[in-house]
Design a protein around this motif. Structure first.
Motif, PDB file in Angstrom:
ATOM      1  N   VAL A   1       0.835  -1.199   0.000  1.00 17.56           N
ATOM      2  CA  VAL A   1       0.000   0.000   0.000  1.00 17.56           C
ATOM      3  C   VAL A   1       0.873   1.253   0.000  1.00 17.56           C
ATOM      4  O   VAL A   1       0.599   2.224  -0.711  1.00 17.56           O
ATOM      5  CB  VAL A   1      -0.957  -0.008   1.210  1.00 17.56           C
ATOM      6  N   ALA A   2       1.938   1.231   0.784  1.00 18.62           N
ATOM      7  CA  ALA A   2       2.835   2.385   0.851  1.00 18.62           C
ATOM      8  C   ALA A   2       3.513   2.656  -0.487  1.00 18.62           C
ATOM      9  O   ALA A   2       3.805   3.809  -0.828  1.00 18.62           O
ATOM     10  CB  ALA A   2       3.887   2.165   1.933  1.00 18.62           C
TER      11      ALA A   2
ATOM     12  N   ALA B   1       2.150   2.155  -3.364  1.00 16.37           N
ATOM     13  CA  ALA B   1       1.154   2.335  -4.420  1.00 16.37           C
ATOM     14  C   ALA B   1       0.861   3.792  -4.753  1.00 16.37           C
ATOM     15  O   ALA B   1       0.325   4.087  -5.819  1.00 16.37           O
ATOM     16  CB  ALA B   1      -0.146   1.641  -4.026  1.00 16.37           C
ATOM     17  N   SER B   2       1.176   4.715  -3.847  1.00 16.38           N
ATOM     18  CA  SER B   2       0.898   6.121  -4.088  1.00 16.38           C
ATOM     19  C   SER B   2       2.012   6.958  -3.469  1.00 16.38           C
ATOM     20  O   SER B   2       2.927   6.424  -2.847  1.00 16.38           O
ATOM     21  CB  SER B   2      -0.458   6.524  -3.498  1.00 16.38           C
ATOM     22  N   GLY B   3       1.897   8.257  -3.623  1.00 19.64           N
ATOM     23  CA  GLY B   3       2.876   9.149  -3.021  1.00 19.64           C
ATOM     24  C   GLY B   3       2.480   9.635  -1.651  1.00 19.64           C
ATOM     25  O   GLY B   3       3.179  10.470  -1.068  1.00 19.64           O
ATOM     26  N   LEU B   4       1.375   9.129  -1.104  1.00 19.17           N
ATOM     27  CA  LEU B   4       0.873   9.616   0.175  1.00 19.17           C
ATOM     28  C   LEU B   4       1.536   8.900   1.350  1.00 19.17           C
ATOM     29  O   LEU B   4       1.780   7.687   1.299  1.00 19.17           O
ATOM     30  CB  LEU B   4      -0.636   9.418   0.268  1.00 19.17           C
ATOM     31  N   PRO B   5       1.793   9.621   2.442  1.00 22.73           N
ATOM     32  CA  PRO B   5       2.274   8.976   3.665  1.00 22.73           C
ATOM     33  C   PRO B   5       1.165   8.167   4.327  1.00 22.73           C
ATOM     34  O   PRO B   5      -0.014   8.496   4.204  1.00 22.73           O
ATOM     35  CB  PRO B   5       2.704  10.159   4.544  1.00 22.73           C
ATOM     36  N   LEU B   6       1.575   7.127   5.047  1.00 24.56           N
ATOM     37  CA  LEU B   6       0.633   6.218   5.697  1.00 24.56           C
ATOM     38  C   LEU B   6       0.623   6.406   7.204  1.00 24.56           C
ATOM     39  O   LEU B   6       1.669   6.561   7.836  1.00 24.56           O
ATOM     40  CB  LEU B   6       1.008   4.757   5.422  1.00 24.56           C
ATOM     41  N   MET B   7      -0.584   6.366   7.758  1.00 27.86           N
ATOM     42  CA  MET B   7      -0.793   6.193   9.188  1.00 27.86           C
ATOM     43  C   MET B   7      -1.362   4.784   9.374  1.00 27.86           C
ATOM     44  O   MET B   7      -2.446   4.482   8.878  1.00 27.86           O
ATOM     45  CB  MET B   7      -1.772   7.239   9.744  1.00 27.86           C
ATOM     46  N   LEU B   8      -0.612   3.923  10.024  1.00 33.35           N
ATOM     47  CA  LEU B   8      -1.094   2.575  10.293  1.00 33.35           C
ATOM     48  C   LEU B   8      -2.072   2.609  11.460  1.00 33.35           C
ATOM     49  O   LEU B   8      -1.929   3.403  12.381  1.00 33.35           O
ATOM     50  CB  LEU B   8       0.077   1.649  10.620  1.00 33.35           C
ATOM     51  N   TYR B   9      -3.061   1.728  11.415  1.00 36.14           N
ATOM     52  CA  TYR B   9      -4.119   1.710  12.430  1.00 36.14           C
ATOM     53  C   TYR B   9      -4.056   0.371  13.154  1.00 36.14           C
ATOM     54  O   TYR B   9      -4.425  -0.663  12.592  1.00 36.14           O
ATOM     55  CB  TYR B   9      -5.463   1.916  11.748  1.00 36.14           C
ATOM     56  N   ASP B  10      -3.580   0.409  14.388  1.00 33.78           N
ATOM     57  CA  ASP B  10      -3.406  -0.809  15.179  1.00 33.78           C
ATOM     58  C   ASP B  10      -4.548  -0.914  16.173  1.00 33.78           C
ATOM     59  O   ASP B  10      -4.551  -0.271  17.219  1.00 33.78           O
ATOM     60  CB  ASP B  10      -2.060  -0.756  15.919  1.00 33.78           C
TER      61      ASP B  10
END
Length: 301
Positions: free
Chosen positions: A132-133, A135-144
């Motif tokens: 997913v990271a 796949a785009s130029g957007l930063p990710l916030m993971l949801y635990d």
């Protein structure tokens, strides 16, 4: 001023609201209502907004609705407010598609929950987030949030994922303070309290801030907890956190989902909310009365 335990201001801000998705009386997406609510939240202390998360009823909104929501809120709040769009699903391919869609719609980042129900092992979970990271130029916030997904993002997995340049943050609903502090000490991940009762506790050990459901109705009051701590008034910050406890408990831990209680309060206050989508059901009269009483006592204090 920044939290002295962190080295730089967090990318998405500190005080984030997990915004509800307003619906019309007919059950359709209420974009004008979403815009009105978003502007209010930002004007009353929210640095950024998380759209289409669990509180935003993402399992029951379509891909097109998710994109339309980002675009409408972006139009309302302008370019200076970070918007994080929830894109997590139990299907890696679908999550990738939603991440790309969110980028095109104008989001600044994406919230990616662990794939639910299938409970992949940690190596597969790590591969999912990396795909997913990439796949785009957007930063990710993971949801635990293992209580909802059935699987934990283990601390060692988070430490490895932190090496990816676009995996930058975690919304923490793990109830594992030890594990959280371990990751905080070994990575630059920006941690956000995903449980409102943990706002001050996590911030005090170096978290970036919070992603709050309760902030939908009391954005300024929750922001005040962070402000007091940053000003050096740790006793005052503790009092503010404690004073929020009855409302937090009633909204988040009294048997009804936070989406249901939040929309009940917003509707009672004359703010955009609307009904929840099935399988959720709107709060009954008795629950609404209790929520309103707790809200009024909190804001009056």
């Amino acid at each position: 001023m920044t939290n002295p335990a962190t080295s730089a201001p967090p990318l998405f801000g500190r005080a984030l609201c997990a915004m509800v998705t307003p619906f019309t009386e007919a059950g359709a997406l209420d974009l004008p209502g979403a815009q009105l609510l978003a502007v209010r939240l930002v004007s009353e202390g929210c640095d950024g907004l998380v759209l289409s998360g669990t509180t935003g009823e993402s399992p029951t909104t379509s891909d097109a609705e998710k994109a339309a929501l980002v675009a409408a809120v972006r139009e309302a709040v302008g370019d200076g407010v970070p918007l994080v769009s929830g894109v997590g699903t139990s299907d890696t391919r679908h999550t990738v598609e939603l991440a790309r869609q969110a980028e095109q719609a104008g989001a600044d980042g994406v919230l990616v929950v662990s794939p639910y129900y299938s409970r992949p092992p940690q190596d597969a979970l790590e591969a999912h987030f990396r795909e997913v990271a990439d796949a785009s130029g957007l930063p990710l916030m993971l949801y635990d949030i293992p209580g909802r997904t059935g699987i934990r993002i283990e601390p060692e997995t988070l430490i490895r994922l932190a090496e990816h340049p676009r995996i930058v943050a975690v919304k923490d609903c793990s109830y594992d303070f030890l594990g959280t502090q371990k990751v905080l000490g070994r990575t630059d991940l920006a941690y956000y309290a995903g449980r409102d009762e943990h706002i001050l506790a996590l911030y005090a050990v170096g978290a970036a801030g919070y992603v709050s459901t309760v902030a939908n109705v009391v954005p300024a009051q929750l922001r005040a907890i962070l402000d007091a701590f940053e000003a050096g008034d740790t006793t005052g910050a503790a009092r503010l956190q404690q004073r929020a406890t009855p409302l937090i408990e009633l909204m988040m831990a009294a048997g009804l989902p936070g989406t249901v209680t939040t929309k009940a309060l917003l509707n009672s206050l004359g703010l955009p909310g609307g009904s929840v989508r099935a399988p959720l059901r709107d709060a009954g009269r008795g629950a609404v009365d209790g929520l309103v009483a707790a809200y009024e006592e909190y804001v009056a204090g």
